[in-house]
Design an enzyme around this catalytic site. Structure first.
Site, mmCIF file in Angstrom:
data_model
loop_
_atom_site.group_PDB
_atom_site.id
_atom_site.type_symbol
_atom_site.label_atom_id
_atom_site.label_comp_id
_atom_site.label_asym_id
_atom_site.label_seq_id
_atom_site.Cartn_x
_atom_site.Cartn_y
_atom_site.Cartn_z
ATOM 1 N N CYS A 1 0.806 -1.221 0.000
ATOM 2 C CA CYS A 1 0.000 0.000 0.000
ATOM 3 C C CYS A 1 0.837 1.268 0.000
ATOM 4 O O CYS A 1 0.358 2.323 -0.412
ATOM 5 C CB CYS A 1 -0.943 -0.013 1.190
ATOM 6 S SG CYS A 1 -2.264 -1.224 1.036
ATOM 7 N N ASN B 1 -1.021 -1.355 -7.149
ATOM 8 C CA ASN B 1 -1.066 -2.326 -6.057
ATOM 9 C C ASN B 1 -2.426 -2.264 -5.386
ATOM 10 O O ASN B 1 -2.756 -1.267 -4.756
ATOM 11 C CB ASN B 1 0.013 -2.017 -5.025
ATOM 12 C CG ASN B 1 -0.137 -2.886 -3.781
ATOM 13 O OD1 ASN B 1 0.284 -4.032 -3.767
ATOM 14 N ND2 ASN B 1 -0.765 -2.350 -2.732
ATOM 15 N N GLU B 2 -3.231 -3.276 -5.579
ATOM 16 C CA GLU B 2 -4.532 -3.397 -4.912
ATOM 17 C C GLU B 2 -5.477 -2.252 -5.260
ATOM 18 O O GLU B 2 -6.420 -1.982 -4.513
ATOM 19 C CB GLU B 2 -4.366 -3.465 -3.388
ATOM 20 C CG GLU B 2 -3.761 -4.749 -2.890
ATOM 21 C CD GLU B 2 -3.827 -4.874 -1.372
ATOM 22 O OE1 GLU B 2 -4.309 -3.941 -0.704
ATOM 23 O OE2 GLU B 2 -3.390 -5.914 -0.852
#
Length: 805
Positions: A231, A355-356
């Protein structure tokens, strides 16, 4: 005695290539870098800690004033005349009375500065003073009792910023020391970039890695390393010059004095001393392919979005990174790499964008990155994102983007209960060979017990057997400092002087050491499967609840979908309110019990309106107790999601997720539909979630087989998650010669709740033995709760010759 089953390995029938399947993931959370893998022993070395990092931080965090004898000093932090414009703060020691010396001390991380007897330590700082140039500055590592373990003297003989260095050798071992800097004389002493490194770092790299942690990572023998997150890649402002910026790789290379301090979104400071150059070096040192992950100019946490017409500099950052890794020294960024001390290219095969991320803004921007990278570097494999959930609307959006853009891989992330992993062991069986491959970039079951590792091993055999669809996989997170825990479970735990691998670590190590290059066909027959009851329907208690919100519910009905029977609930409308004011007044009401049901098929209907608060509410169903239930989270995580979550023994698994925001003042019509174990949720008649809470059906054994190109070995993995042993015969079909030896590596004989820890770091480790079969088959009893790996050794001519004699 159970009848023996048979594992038949077809040693000449090769399947998919396993490639770079098993690797590692590094993210600077849990103080994985500063105070961890990065060997710097001084905390807040450049006096840049700030409340933006953590509300308790300030420029003198981890520092303290020293006044000895009758000495007196004033300690302040200034920024008017810095050594570095990117790190403006520096300490000022104004000597009011010299006494026996005045100055400053640093507490280090954890219990303090760790030193070991006989080992050398590299001290450095930038300093200047305005008088008393002939008075030395004394540097010492001291115990809490004041005993000096190592010392040096430095003459700060200029009023200009100058770097000074010294080497100190410890006379004792002490893991709770302090770094003390004192002087006498008069005037002011100015300090910045105060650093203390062990002279011995991993591979003796300057600005290097802590040797014991790095060695433990290297001992995994990973195929790749994904970095720097996580994150922290995308959480921050769009301005690269702001302290709160997204992670920008160009800020992390070059002289460490010029790397700006950064707010780490795990609520601490990130020096960036461990930066992209060091990441590439470390990958090279441990033989892992680098997989850098870059932001796409979108922060899903705070909805910061780079306009499309301003996206080119962000794309250029990605292209420049590839040139930094792959370009020769005649290119701009290859030349910069060469100037840092590495003229040869590092090489780069993979790059991840995002990312995510969830939401359309990311996938709209991803396409621009993908086209630009493929146009300039067609051989680079590009990794797309599918969010942090194992299924649902955003997961499907990610896969659709990957198919449309022809991404090489799709980054999947999930942290789930062990039961979910067993129920989804065959998750990738039906993924197609001609679609983007899976990069399972973060996964773990909730816990570091033997049971967790055992279940993960079973799941990993499924990853291997689906190598046609799964290209890369890495357990996450990798590192955790025991005194700075943001997240757990974690694979490797450490303090300031010790490190140990969890059981999960040893399972990962087994699969990395014994991955093989090609799958081999393998069949199991005759093993006794445990008796499995038919999957029960989802029955139990139903509850409405909220957290830090005020929600009005009305018209609540429970409908039997088979008989049409309706249960209505009296006393409505009802307001559940858990606002801060309610908590302070003692008037908070968080939940409303709706009773329980034993119906196999039912629908819960209700209307709800948010009066105030930051999120939404939960519908709990199938509940036997607080640790075992299903939850429909409406307006979860920053009021962005509708999720269905299963909890087993308190360990949660997100079964599915879609985007949904609960707006204040709007009444919605909600419906939760349960049939057997199928779950559907609706908002205003629109289907939002559709999932199944699958129960695990335990396999008799979990297994896979592969061949090792370099050794010719045949590798067979068998995992038995049952309590009872499984008697078996391993048959090696079409093996040209009887093997000279079968190496057996096994984890077995431990309680399911057992763990490794600092007191017993090797409590649970694999054990090795040998078998010497007389034919191309052998019998083996797989212990209950075990992981067994066979390496069938290739017959060598000299071995045969010795036998003939």
């Amino acid at each position: 005695m159970n009848e023996r089953g048979t594992l038949k390995v077809f040693t000449q029938e090769r399947g998919a290539e396993l490639g770079d399947l098993f690797g590692i993931f590094f993210e600077d959370l849990n103080h994985a870098a500063d105070g961890g893998l990065y060997a710097e022993l001084v905390q807040n070395r450049s006096f840049e800690f700030d409340p933006i990092d953590h509300s308790d931080y300030h420029a003198l965090t981890a520092w303290g004033k020293v006044e000895r004898g009758k000495g007196s000093a004033e300690l302040t932090v200034e920024e008017s005349a810095p050594f570095s414009e990117r790190n403006k703060h520096y300490a000022v020691i104004e000597i009011l009375s010299e006494g026996d010396g005045v100055g400053i001390l640093n507490q280090g991380f954890n219990s303090g500065i760790p030193v070991k007897e006989g080992e050398a330590y590299m001290f450095s700082f930038y300093a200047r003073r305005d008088s008393s140039f002939d008075v030395p500055v004394r540097i010492a590592v001291e115990g809490l009792d004041g005993i000096v373990h190592a010392a040096a003297e430095i003459a700060v003989c200029s009023d200009e910023w100058t770097k000074y260095e010294a080497v100190m050798t410890a006379k004792a071992t002490d893991y709770s020391s302090r770094l003390v800097i004192v002087t006498k004389g008069s005037g002011k002493l100015y300090l910045d970039m105060v650093s203390l490194f062990p002279a011995k770092t991993f591979r003796d790299r300057p600005n290097g890695m802590r040797e014991d942690i790095a060695a433990m990572i290297a001992e995994l023998k990973p195929k790749f390393m994904r970095f720097p997150g996580g994150c922290l890649v995308h959480d921050g402002s769009l301005n690269a010059d702001e302290r709160n910026s997204m992670y920008r790789w160009k800020n992390t290379i070059g002289d460490i004095e010029q790397r700006p301090a950064r707010r780490n979104n795990w609520r601490y400071n990130q020096t960036l001393g461990l930066g992209y150059y060091e990441y590439f070096l470390f990958c090279e040192d441990i033989g892992a392919k680098p997989i850098p992950i870059l932001t796409a100019g979108y922060d899903p946490h705070h909805k910061r979005i780079v306009p499309l017409d301003e996206l080119q500099p962000w794309i250029d950052d990605a292209l420049d990174l590839i040139e930094f890794a792959c370009g020769d020294s005649s290119t701009e960024w290859g030349g910069i790499r060469a100037g840092l001390g590495h003229p040869e290219p590092f090489g780069l095969e993979y790059i991840g964008i995002g990312n995510e991320e969830v939401g359309e803004p990311f996938f709209e921007r991803y396409a621009y990155f993908h086209r630009a990278i493929k146009e300039k570097y067609p051989a680079i494999k590009i990794i797309n994102s599918s969010g942090p959930f194992a299924a649902g609307g955003e997961y499907e959006r990610g896969w659709n983007s990957a198919r449309e853009n022809r991404s090489d891989l799709v980054d999947e992330h999930y942290y789930q209960s062990p039961e979910w992993f067993l129920a989804n062991y065959n998750r990738y069986d039906h993924f197609k060979v001609d679609e983007p491959k899976v990069f399972l970039g973060e996964y773990a079951s909730w816990g570091n017990t033997y049971y967790n590792a055992l279940v993960e091993a079973a799941f990993m055999t499924g990853l291997e057997k689906n190598a046609h669809a799964v290209g890369l996989a890495c357990y996450a997170p990798m590192l955790c400092n025991v005194d700075y825990v943001n997240w757990k479970p974690d694979m490797i735990w450490f303090n300031n002087h010790e490190v140990y691998g969890t059981v999960n670590y040893y399972v990962q190590q087994l699969f990395m050491h014994h991955q093989g290059d090609h799958l081999l066909k393998i069949e199991a027959r005759g093993f006794e499967r445990p008796h499995a009851e038919p999957a029960a329907s989802i029955t139990g208690k139903l509850t409405l609840c909220t957290d830090l919100c005020s929600i009005q519910f009305r018209d609540v009905r429970l409908i039997n979908d088979e008989t049409g029977e309706i249960k209505c609930f009296e006393g409505l409308p009802e307001v559940l309110s858990d606002m801060q004011e309610d908590r302070l007044n003692g008037t908070a009401k968080r939940s409303m019990e709706l009773g329980e049901t034993d119906w196999d098929s039912y629908t819960l209907r209700f209307k709800a309106k948010k009066i105030s608060g930051p999120k939404g509410f939960d519908v709990c169903f199938g509940k036997s107790d607080d640790k075992n239930q299903l939850i429909w989270e409406v307006g979860g995580w920053q009021n962005q999601d509708s999720m269905v979550v299963s909890k087993v023994d308190g360990r949660g698994s997100c079964l599915t997720q879609s985007l949904f925001t609960v707006e204040t003042g709007i009444e919605y019509d909600f419906a939760l539909e349960v049939s057997g174990r199928r779950i559907r949720t609706y908002v205003d008649g629109v289907l939002i979630n559709d999932t199944e809470d699958k129960l695990p059906v335990i396999e008799a054994v979990y297994y896979s087989a592969s061949s090792d190109r370099s050794t010719g070995d045949v590798i067979v993995k068998v995992v038995n998650v049952q309590e009872q042993s499984a008697a078996g015969q391993v048959v090696l079909e079409d093996l040209p010669k009887t093997p000279s030896m079968v190496e057996v590596i096994e984890l077995s004989g431990y309680g399911l709740d057992e763990e490794n820890d600092f007191e017993s770091p090797k409590r649970i480790v694999p054990k090795r033995k040998e078998l010497h079969p007389e034919a191309n088959s052998f019998f083996y009893d797989f212990p209950g709760h075990s992981v067994t790996i066979f390496r069938v050794k290739k017959v060598l001519k000299q071995d045969r010759g010795r036998r003939n004699h």
